[in-house]
Design a protein around this motif. Structure first.
Motif, PDB file in Angstrom:
ATOM      1  N   UNK A 523       0.828  -1.210   0.000  1.00 43.16           N
ATOM      2  CA  UNK A 523       0.000   0.000   0.000  1.00 43.16           C
ATOM      3  C   UNK A 523       0.862   1.259   0.000  1.00 43.16           C
ATOM      4  N   UNK A 524       1.952   1.238   0.761  1.00 39.78           N
ATOM      5  CA  UNK A 524       2.768   2.443   0.931  1.00 39.78           C
ATOM      6  C   UNK A 524       3.411   2.913  -0.361  1.00 39.78           C
ATOM      7  N   UNK A 525       3.455   2.054  -1.388  1.00 42.98           N
ATOM      8  CA  UNK A 525       4.100   2.423  -2.650  1.00 42.98           C
ATOM      9  C   UNK A 525       3.093   2.846  -3.723  1.00 42.98           C
ATOM     10  N   UNK A 526       1.832   2.953  -3.337  1.00 40.39           N
ATOM     11  CA  UNK A 526       0.823   3.404  -4.279  1.00 40.39           C
ATOM     12  C   UNK A 526       0.991   4.901  -4.568  1.00 40.39           C
ATOM     13  N   UNK A 527       0.482   5.318  -5.706  1.00 39.21           N
ATOM     14  CA  UNK A 527       0.523   6.733  -6.061  1.00 39.21           C
ATOM     15  C   UNK A 527      -0.303   7.543  -5.057  1.00 39.21           C
ATOM     16  N   UNK A 528       0.056   8.804  -4.818  1.00 39.63           N
ATOM     17  CA  UNK A 528      -0.656   9.611  -3.806  1.00 39.63           C
ATOM     18  C   UNK A 528      -2.168   9.608  -3.989  1.00 39.63           C
ATOM     19  N   UNK A 529      -2.641   9.684  -5.232  1.00 43.43           N
ATOM     20  CA  UNK A 529      -4.078   9.709  -5.480  1.00 43.43           C
ATOM     21  C   UNK A 529      -4.729   8.399  -5.036  1.00 43.43           C
ATOM     22  N   UNK A 530      -4.099   7.273  -5.410  1.00 39.97           N
ATOM     23  CA  UNK A 530      -4.647   5.966  -5.032  1.00 39.97           C
ATOM     24  C   UNK A 530      -4.527   5.738  -3.530  1.00 39.97           C
ATOM     25  N   UNK A 531      -3.423   6.214  -2.929  1.00 42.86           N
ATOM     26  CA  UNK A 531      -3.239   6.055  -1.490  1.00 42.86           C
ATOM     27  C   UNK A 531      -4.315   6.819  -0.724  1.00 42.86           C
ATOM     28  N   UNK A 532      -4.684   7.988  -1.210  1.00 43.13           N
ATOM     29  CA  UNK A 532      -5.740   8.766  -0.558  1.00 43.13           C
ATOM     30  C   UNK A 532      -7.068   8.015  -0.594  1.00 43.13           C
ATOM     31  N   UNK A 533      -7.346   7.334  -1.704  1.00 45.13           N
ATOM     32  CA  UNK A 533      -8.579   6.560  -1.801  1.00 45.13           C
ATOM     33  C   UNK A 533      -8.549   5.367  -0.854  1.00 45.13           C
ATOM     34  N   UNK A 534      -7.390   4.743  -0.719  1.00 47.33           N
ATOM     35  CA  UNK A 534      -7.258   3.605   0.201  1.00 47.33           C
ATOM     36  C   UNK A 534      -7.487   4.059   1.638  1.00 47.33           C
ATOM     37  N   UNK A 535      -6.926   5.197   2.000  1.00 51.81           N
ATOM     38  CA  UNK A 535      -7.096   5.714   3.357  1.00 51.81           C
ATOM     39  C   UNK A 535      -8.571   5.994   3.644  1.00 51.81           C
ATOM     40  N   UNK A 536      -9.282   6.488   2.642  1.00 54.80           N
ATOM     41  CA  UNK A 536     -10.679   6.851   2.836  1.00 54.80           C
ATOM     42  C   UNK A 536     -11.599   5.634   2.935  1.00 54.80           C
ATOM     43  N   UNK A 537     -11.434   4.641   2.066  1.00 52.58           N
ATOM     44  CA  UNK A 537     -12.324   3.467   2.062  1.00 52.58           C
ATOM     45  C   UNK A 537     -11.529   2.214   1.667  1.00 52.58           C
ATOM     46  N   UNK A 538     -10.695   1.704   2.586  1.00 50.97           N
ATOM     47  CA  UNK A 538      -9.806   0.584   2.253  1.00 50.97           C
ATOM     48  C   UNK A 538     -10.540  -0.692   1.849  1.00 50.97           C
ATOM     49  N   UNK A 539     -11.586  -1.061   2.575  1.00 55.43           N
ATOM     50  CA  UNK A 539     -12.288  -2.310   2.269  1.00 55.43           C
ATOM     51  C   UNK A 539     -12.847  -2.294   0.854  1.00 55.43           C
ATOM     52  N   UNK A 540     -13.407  -1.173   0.434  1.00 54.64           N
ATOM     53  CA  UNK A 540     -13.973  -1.061  -0.899  1.00 54.64           C
ATOM     54  C   UNK A 540     -12.907  -1.194  -1.974  1.00 54.64           C
ATOM     55  N   UNK A 541     -11.779  -0.529  -1.777  1.00 50.67           N
ATOM     56  CA  UNK A 541     -10.689  -0.594  -2.759  1.00 50.67           C
ATOM     57  C   UNK A 541     -10.133  -2.009  -2.852  1.00 50.67           C
ATOM     58  N   UNK A 542      -9.873  -2.641  -1.697  1.00 49.10           N
ATOM     59  CA  UNK A 542      -9.304  -3.983  -1.711  1.00 49.10           C
ATOM     60  C   UNK A 542     -10.262  -4.993  -2.335  1.00 49.10           C
ATOM     61  N   UNK A 543     -11.544  -4.846  -2.070  1.00 52.57           N
ATOM     62  CA  UNK A 543     -12.540  -5.744  -2.666  1.00 52.57           C
ATOM     63  C   UNK A 543     -12.474  -5.665  -4.186  1.00 52.57           C
ATOM     64  N   UNK A 544     -12.292  -4.455  -4.696  1.00 52.57           N
ATOM     65  CA  UNK A 544     -12.180  -4.281  -6.143  1.00 52.57           C
ATOM     66  C   UNK A 544     -10.929  -4.972  -6.674  1.00 52.57           C
ATOM     67  N   UNK A 545      -9.834  -4.862  -5.940  1.00 49.84           N
ATOM     68  CA  UNK A 545      -8.596  -5.518  -6.372  1.00 49.84           C
ATOM     69  C   UNK A 545      -8.767  -7.038  -6.416  1.00 49.84           C
ATOM     70  N   UNK A 546      -9.346  -7.591  -5.363  1.00 52.09           N
ATOM     71  CA  UNK A 546      -9.451  -9.048  -5.264  1.00 52.09           C
ATOM     72  C   UNK A 546     -10.508  -9.631  -6.213  1.00 52.09           C
ATOM     73  N   UNK A 547     -11.338  -8.793  -6.779  1.00 57.87           N
ATOM     74  CA  UNK A 547     -12.360  -9.294  -7.705  1.00 57.87           C
ATOM     75  C   UNK A 547     -11.786  -9.622  -9.082  1.00 57.87           C
ATOM     76  N   UNK A 548     -10.562  -9.254  -9.322  1.00 67.10           N
ATOM     77  CA  UNK A 548      -9.911  -9.555 -10.598  1.00 67.10           C
ATOM     78  C   UNK A 548      -9.842 -11.072 -10.770  1.00 67.10           C
ATOM     79  N   UNK A 549     -10.290 -11.609 -11.887  1.00 65.51           N
ATOM     80  CA  UNK A 549     -10.309 -13.069 -12.084  1.00 65.51           C
ATOM     81  C   UNK A 549      -8.926 -13.715 -12.146  1.00 65.51           C
ATOM     82  N   UNK A 550      -7.873 -12.908 -12.243  1.00 67.61           N
ATOM     83  CA  UNK A 550      -6.523 -13.493 -12.260  1.00 67.61           C
ATOM     84  C   UNK A 550      -6.169 -14.156 -10.936  1.00 67.61           C
ATOM     85  N   UNK A 551      -6.776 -13.719  -9.841  1.00 72.14           N
ATOM     86  CA  UNK A 551      -6.337 -14.156  -8.526  1.00 72.14           C
ATOM     87  C   UNK A 551      -7.113 -15.381  -8.056  1.00 72.14           C
TER      88      UNK A 551
END
Length: 611
Positions: A523-551
């Protein structure tokens, strides 16, 4: 009668000197024994859980500082009375190395640095698959320069050691590394001077100057030892007895480029053996590290110009490097060499990225950063003064200057990044230490000898403090608790291919087992814009990441050391990761699957449905 009287007086003086020698030996032995004992008794009193932004010094009891003062004092007296107590200097230096490098593994009980754990991951890979994968896309440089890891894997297999057992032994690697370094440097320094005070003072100063943390369980630590070993051979048995002054090209050179090393007593069998070991060292270096062969080649080239060393040795080094780049490491170089060539000369552009902006970090971190810089600056200043003194006293210093300058040439010929600055300082530090020792002890017969000892003592105490701040000042994030190790072990034991692992930060025991099964996203290496979104709503952002069918699986890991790292460097506001954990615990998209006092691991709920 007069003759008998003179004999009696001479005998009495001899007895008095013998008695004083015995007393000095007993006092020195007692002083070093007490220094070791009070250091040992300080270890149980040192609580690693109380570390703050000043690092190790924030938890050290007075016994430790008493031991530093006493062992330093014994070393100074060992310099003064070297003919009476010749054993005191190496004994004091050994105890000093233990104080600087054995305290942390004994107190912390775990291996420092996340990148040291990553190195164990490569060893684990070799143990499981029997070799490296040169086309492996992740950590590909390690697979293409696997010498250090292959040796470690063979030793681990022989001793039947797994990743945690390797980590338990590897935490003492800096102790072994520094003992090897000072042994080899002692032989090198004796080629520059017959003033033993300078030699031993330089070894002590080097032990303090070596604060940049390049001596841990790593390829560069092994390569550095082999580099010093190669220099020892080239300045010793491989150095011809022919004096450089017979070379026509250099008849007009100034006096300060005269050959400093003494002539060695060569024999055919010694030369053959030395050449064999030199070739072994070069092969070990080129198979383990990318930067060290370049520095060795530049150093040997300088010795072949300013000393009668055969040009065959730098040529052999370059040929070995070229062979490795175009054949064993071809899968890596075919992809990255064009980019590396295009970026040549850009190393200095990356320096600022590696330099901590002290205006944006906590006060303790700023003090730690400036302590390391001040220590390096002081040693450079002393070295410059020592070099000027050498010129004034008409001492030959060209060989030392060559070896000091050679590592810096890498800055203009590589794109290694800002990290190269710290590596280059590492290679320069022995020769900076030598000139610094010359500054403090310029002449064995100097009238100001007593003043040299008086000045040397407080200087090495301040250097010791600088080392502890520079090397151990960030241990709040570089030290990992047993609970963090246990959590990481549990996580990597659950791994399966195609797992996305979201990390708070890389500062935890990471990638040391089954590492190829994960895709890592700190998380700490994300771009400032993306890091701000993670700080605001982490569960929502992570859910979107894990929904990728590659994983095929997905986890989030947050540990104490990750929090310490991002908060100390100002990456995120204090308490951000605590809020992140609370948000994940409240979300139906995540399950808390592992927890202890220093770590929490969450799993994306969608993956538990497939079990």
């Amino acid at each position: 009668m007069n003759r008998s009287r003179e004999d009696t007086l001479a005998f009495e003086r001899h007895e008095a000197n013998s008695n004083s020698g015995v007393i000095i030996n007993l006092l020195m032995a007692f002083g070093l024994f007490v220094a070791f004992i009070i250091w040992w008794t300080s270890l149980p009193l040192t609580n690693p859980n109380a570390l703050d932004d000043y690092g190790l010094i924030s938890i050290l009891p007075w016994q430790f500082w008493g031991s530093i003062v006493l062992v330093s004092l014994c070393f100074v007296f060992g310099l003064k009375f070297s003919s009476v107590v010749p054993w005191a200097r190496p004994a004091a230096l050994l105890i000093f190395i233990l104080l600087l490098h054995a305290t942390t593994p004994l107190v912390y009980g775990t291996l420092r640095y996340s990148w040291a754990w990553k190195h164990i991951g490569i060893v684990d890979y070799i143990q499981r698959y029997g070799g490296v994968n040169r086309v492996e896309p992740f950590l590909s440089a390690y697979h293409n320069w696997p010498g250090f890891f292959w040796i470690s894997a063979q030793a681990a297999d022989f001793l039947k050691m797994g990743p945690l057992e390797i980590a338990n032994v590897a935490r003492f690697f800096p102790v072994v590394s520094n003992v090897i370094y000072v042994v080899l440097l002692g032989k090198i320094f004796r080629r520059f001077t017959d003033n033993q005070r300078v030699v031993w003072a330089a070894l002590w100063i080097f032990s303090c100057a070596n604060w940049v943390g390049q001596d841990y369980y790593s390829p560069q630590a092994l390569s550095y030892a082999l580099y010093l070993f190669a220099l020892t051979l080239c300045l010793g048995p491989l150095m011809p007895r022919t004096t450089i002054r017979k070379k026509t090209l250099f008849r007009t050179r100034t006096w300060f480029v005269q050959l400093a090393p003494k002539a060695s007593l060569n024999s055919s069998w010694l030369n053959i053996t030395a050449v064999f070991f030199f070739a072994f060292a070069v092969f070990g270096i080129v198979a383990s590290h990318q930067l060290t062969p370049l520095i060795l080649a530049f150093s040997l080239l300088g010795l072949s110009i300013f000393a009668p060393l055969s040009s065959g040795y730098p040529v052999l080094t370059v040929l070995a490097l070229v062979f490795w780049v175009i054949y064993p490491a071809a899968p890596f170089t075919s992809l990255y060499l064009p980019r590396e060539v295009a970026d040549i000369g850009q190393t200095m552009d990356g320096v600022t990225n590696k330099m901590v902006d002290t205006s944006s970090v906590e006060r303790g971190i700023a003090v730690v950063v400036w302590a390391g810089r001040a220590l390096s600056g002081a040693i450079v200043f002393l070295a410059l003064f020592g070099w000027l003194r050498s010129i004034k006293n008409r001492k030959p210093v060209a060989i030392v200057c060559v070896l000091l300058i050679a590592p810096g040439l890498v800055l203009g010929l590589t794109s290694y990044g800002g990290e190269a600055v710290f590596r280059i300082y590492f290679f320069c530090s022995p020769f900076l230490a030598f000139f610094a020792a010359v500054a403090l002890f310029p002449d064995r017969n100097a009238k100001s000898e007593a003043l040299s000892y008086i000045v040397f003592f407080p200087i090495i105490l301040l250097m010791s403090l600088g080392f502890l701040l520079g090397n151990n000042g960030k241990d709040r994030q570089y030290r990992f608790s047993p609970e963090e190790v246990e959590a990481a072990w549990w996580l990597y034991s659950q791994s399966r291919p195609g797992t996305l692992l979201v990390e708070g930060d890389r500062s935890y025991p990471s990638q040391f087992m089954n590492y190829e099964n994960f895709q890592y996203l700190p998380i700490s290496r994300e771009r400032p814009k993306d890091l701000a979104e993670i700080i605001e709503k982490p569960a929502s952002v992570f859910s979107r990441w894990f929904s990728d069918p590659r994983w095929q699986d997905g986890y989030v890991i947050v540990t104490r050391s990750q929090k310490a790292s991002v908060e100390a460097l100002g990456v995120v506001p204090e308490g951000t990761f605590d809020n992140l954990e609370l948000d994940l615990m409240a979300s139906p998209d995540f399950l808390l699957v592992y927890a202890n006092k220093d770590a929490r691991i969450f799993r994306a709920s969608r993956f538990s449905k497939f079990e």
